[in-house]
Design a protein around this motif. Structure first.
Motif, mmCIF file in Angstrom:
data_model
loop_
_atom_site.group_PDB
_atom_site.id
_atom_site.type_symbol
_atom_site.label_atom_id
_atom_site.label_comp_id
_atom_site.label_asym_id
_atom_site.label_seq_id
_atom_site.Cartn_x
_atom_site.Cartn_y
_atom_site.Cartn_z
ATOM 1 N N ILE A 266 0.858 -1.200 0.000
ATOM 2 C CA ILE A 266 0.000 0.000 0.000
ATOM 3 C C ILE A 266 0.890 1.246 0.000
ATOM 4 O O ILE A 266 0.669 2.188 -0.769
ATOM 5 N N VAL A 267 1.929 1.223 0.836
ATOM 6 C CA VAL A 267 2.859 2.355 0.877
ATOM 7 C C VAL A 267 3.547 2.524 -0.481
ATOM 8 O O VAL A 267 3.640 3.635 -1.020
ATOM 9 N N VAL A 268 4.001 1.415 -1.072
ATOM 10 C CA VAL A 268 4.655 1.488 -2.390
ATOM 11 C C VAL A 268 3.672 2.009 -3.437
ATOM 12 O O VAL A 268 4.040 2.806 -4.309
ATOM 13 N N GLY A 269 2.416 1.559 -3.329
ATOM 14 C CA GLY A 269 1.392 2.027 -4.266
ATOM 15 C C GLY A 269 1.207 3.538 -4.191
ATOM 16 O O GLY A 269 1.070 4.215 -5.213
ATOM 17 N N ILE A 270 1.216 4.060 -2.969
ATOM 18 C CA ILE A 270 1.099 5.514 -2.798
ATOM 19 C C ILE A 270 2.337 6.206 -3.369
ATOM 20 O O ILE A 270 2.239 7.203 -4.089
ATOM 21 N N LEU A 271 3.513 5.620 -3.101
ATOM 22 C CA LEU A 271 4.758 6.225 -3.595
ATOM 23 C C LEU A 271 4.850 6.205 -5.117
ATOM 24 O O LEU A 271 5.341 7.147 -5.734
ATOM 25 N N VAL A 272 4.375 5.121 -5.731
ATOM 26 C CA VAL A 272 4.488 5.041 -7.195
ATOM 27 C C VAL A 272 3.595 6.100 -7.841
ATOM 28 O O VAL A 272 3.969 6.713 -8.850
ATOM 29 N N VAL A 273 2.433 6.353 -7.240
ATOM 30 C CA VAL A 273 1.536 7.383 -7.783
ATOM 31 C C VAL A 273 2.144 8.776 -7.558
ATOM 32 O O VAL A 273 2.196 9.598 -8.478
ATOM 33 N N LEU A 274 2.640 9.018 -6.338
ATOM 34 C CA LEU A 274 3.208 10.342 -6.047
ATOM 35 C C LEU A 274 4.455 10.623 -6.889
ATOM 36 O O LEU A 274 4.620 11.721 -7.429
#
Lengths: 261, 210
Positions: free
Chosen positions: B142-150
């Motif tokens: 979930i954290v990586v998912g947020i980082l990839v979008v940001l």
């Protein structure tokens, strides 16, 4: 799938259709689209495009790209300046980039060249290089970002486009400044008026304090640090202020037209 | 959708047909799966236009055919990924699913469960409860998912969102962040899909809920 196939049969040149579709997407991509069709179909509803209009992934993607033009125009802040850098950050050598080799870049005689001005302007007189050089110039050290992903920092000096637009009495409510260039195959590109009026959008005559070399667009390029590199036309020969979307060399091939940074 | 999820929480344990994955989780999961695959495959084609490393992705596994086509796919699927991801985060927080399913994560628990997993002793009898390795991986992704979008937003809009770009160490560095987030997601996918196939009832639960 069945519906697609039935659409393909009568009165349609299949080979043409396939060639059309593969221009933007290979077969593989088309199959993949169909596999993910349901949810992407739902996405088209969000963008308000008519799915029945043309059931093809390519046209759907182009609709979304137009939607993205609108989103980018909406979030474009006319007062947000592109970050600037110290001279020490300038990328050396600054890359030459075009769809042709440097040897094929236009060779323009600065004494013969004139900038043609057309469209919604009070004064349509053409400008010689000598006349343009007399206009006040400013320097910027900004990052050039290519649609391919690489970036390079350069130093560009010239006249803010908005100053020139004022001088020629351009209708600033018009939608675009459309530039035509001397490149082989006739490069051209539309620039939305909000970006044309951005303080850092520049008619560039110098690179790194030297007269713009041939590689970087002699005699004039339009430097737009709020756009991707391909929206920074080089070897400019004419500018038209217009409400019509006249397309562009890369835009017509599928690059997003706004392509703001 | 949220009312559905709220309704089943108190009854889930009581009924015999226990819902493991509520409908909203299944919906956003599969939309995310489609969006992620589209983003990754078109992203590989975009990467090929200006590779960060000494390799490119085979054209047979990329989407879009050329840079322009890949960008069209990438900037279309991003809406699907982003809107769906926001729905997931909002519902995950609102329903308390994140808190109940993913927390707490303790180092001892992770070590013990990793050891159990590697020695083949980790039980999958109760699919409603995640073990510590799952908790760590699911919270991590979930954290990586947020980082990839940001990081993606940072390289898409390095002028309009320049503070975000600066937060990622500038445009060039943000590209690497975006790439490594993708790599982490692909690595997760490999493990995730392999384990789903090894424990088919978990796959069934993500399809029919039970």
């Amino acid at each position: 799938m069945g519906r697609l196939r039935s659409l393909l049969i009568p009165g349609v040149d299949k080979q043409l259709l396939v060639r059309d579709a593969t221009r933007v997407m290979p077969d593989l991509a088309r199959r993949r689209f169909i596999a993910g069709g349901a949810s992407l179909g739902a996405l088209t509803l969000l963008t308000g495009c008519d799915v029945t209009d043309s059931f093809s992934a390519e046209s759907m993607l182009k609709q979304i790209s137009k939607f993205n033009d609108g989103v980018q125009a909406a979030i474009f802040n006319p007062n947000a300046l592109a970050p600037t850098f110290p001279e020490s950050a300038i990328t050396k050598p600054f890359p030459f980039n075009a769809y042709y080799a440097l040897d094929d870049a236009p060779t323009i005689d600065g004494k013969e060249w004139k900038l043609e001005v057309r469209g919604l302007v009070d004064n349509k007189k053409s400008w010689t290089l000598e006349e343009l050089y007399k206009l006040p110039q400013v320097k910027q050290v900004t990052r050039h970002i290519c649609v391919e992903g690489w970036s390079a920092i350069g130093s560009w000096t010239g006249t803010p486009l908005r100053d020139f637009l004022k001088i020629i009495g351009a209708d600033s409510r018009a939608r675009y400044c459309w530039f035509q260039c001397a490149d082989a195959e006739g490069y051209n590109s539309p620039l939305d008026m909000a970006t044309a009026l951005h303080p850092q959008t520049q008619m560039t005559f110098k690179f790194g304090d030297e007269i713009l070399p041939r590689a970087y667009g002699f005699p004039m390029k339009i430097r737009v640090p709020t756009k991707l590199g391909f929206k920074n036309p080089k070897y400019v020969v004419s500018m038209e202020v217009t409400n019509d979307y006249k397309g562009g060399f890369w835009e017509d091939q599928g690059y997003n037209s706004f392509s703001g940074s | 959708m949220s009312s559905l999820a709220v309704n089943e929480q108190p009854t889930a344990a009581a009924t015999s047909t226990k819902v493991i994955q509520p409908a909203w989780v299944r919906t956003v999961h599969w939309i995310n799966a489609v969006a992620m695959v589209l983003m990754i495959m078109s992203g590989w084609q975009i990467y090929n236009a200006s590779p960060l490393f000494d390799f490119t992705f085979s054209k047979s596994i990329t989407l879009g055919g050329w840079l322009g086509g890949a960008l069209l796919w990438h900037f279309a699927a991003m809406w699907l990924l982003m809107v769906n991801g926001l729905v997931y985060l909002a519902l995950g927080l609102a329903t308390g699913r994140f808190r109940k399913k993913l927390l707490p994560i303790t180092p001892e628990g992770v070590i013990a469960d990793t050891r159990a997993a590697l020695t083949g002793k980790l039980s999958h009898a109760d699919l409603t409860k995640y073990n510590y390795v799952q908790k760590l991986l699911y919270a991590g992704i979930i954290v990586v998912g947020i980082l990839v979008v940001l990081s993606g937003l940072a390289i898409w809009k390095p002028v309009q969102l320049q503070y975000l770009t600066a937060l990622f160490g500038g445009y060039d560095f943000a590209r690497y962040v975006h790439f490594f987030c993708m790599a982490a997601i692909v690595a997760f996918l490999v493990v995730h899909v392999a384990l789903a196939l090894l424990v088919p009832k978990s796959l069934r639960a993500m399809i029919i809920g039970r």
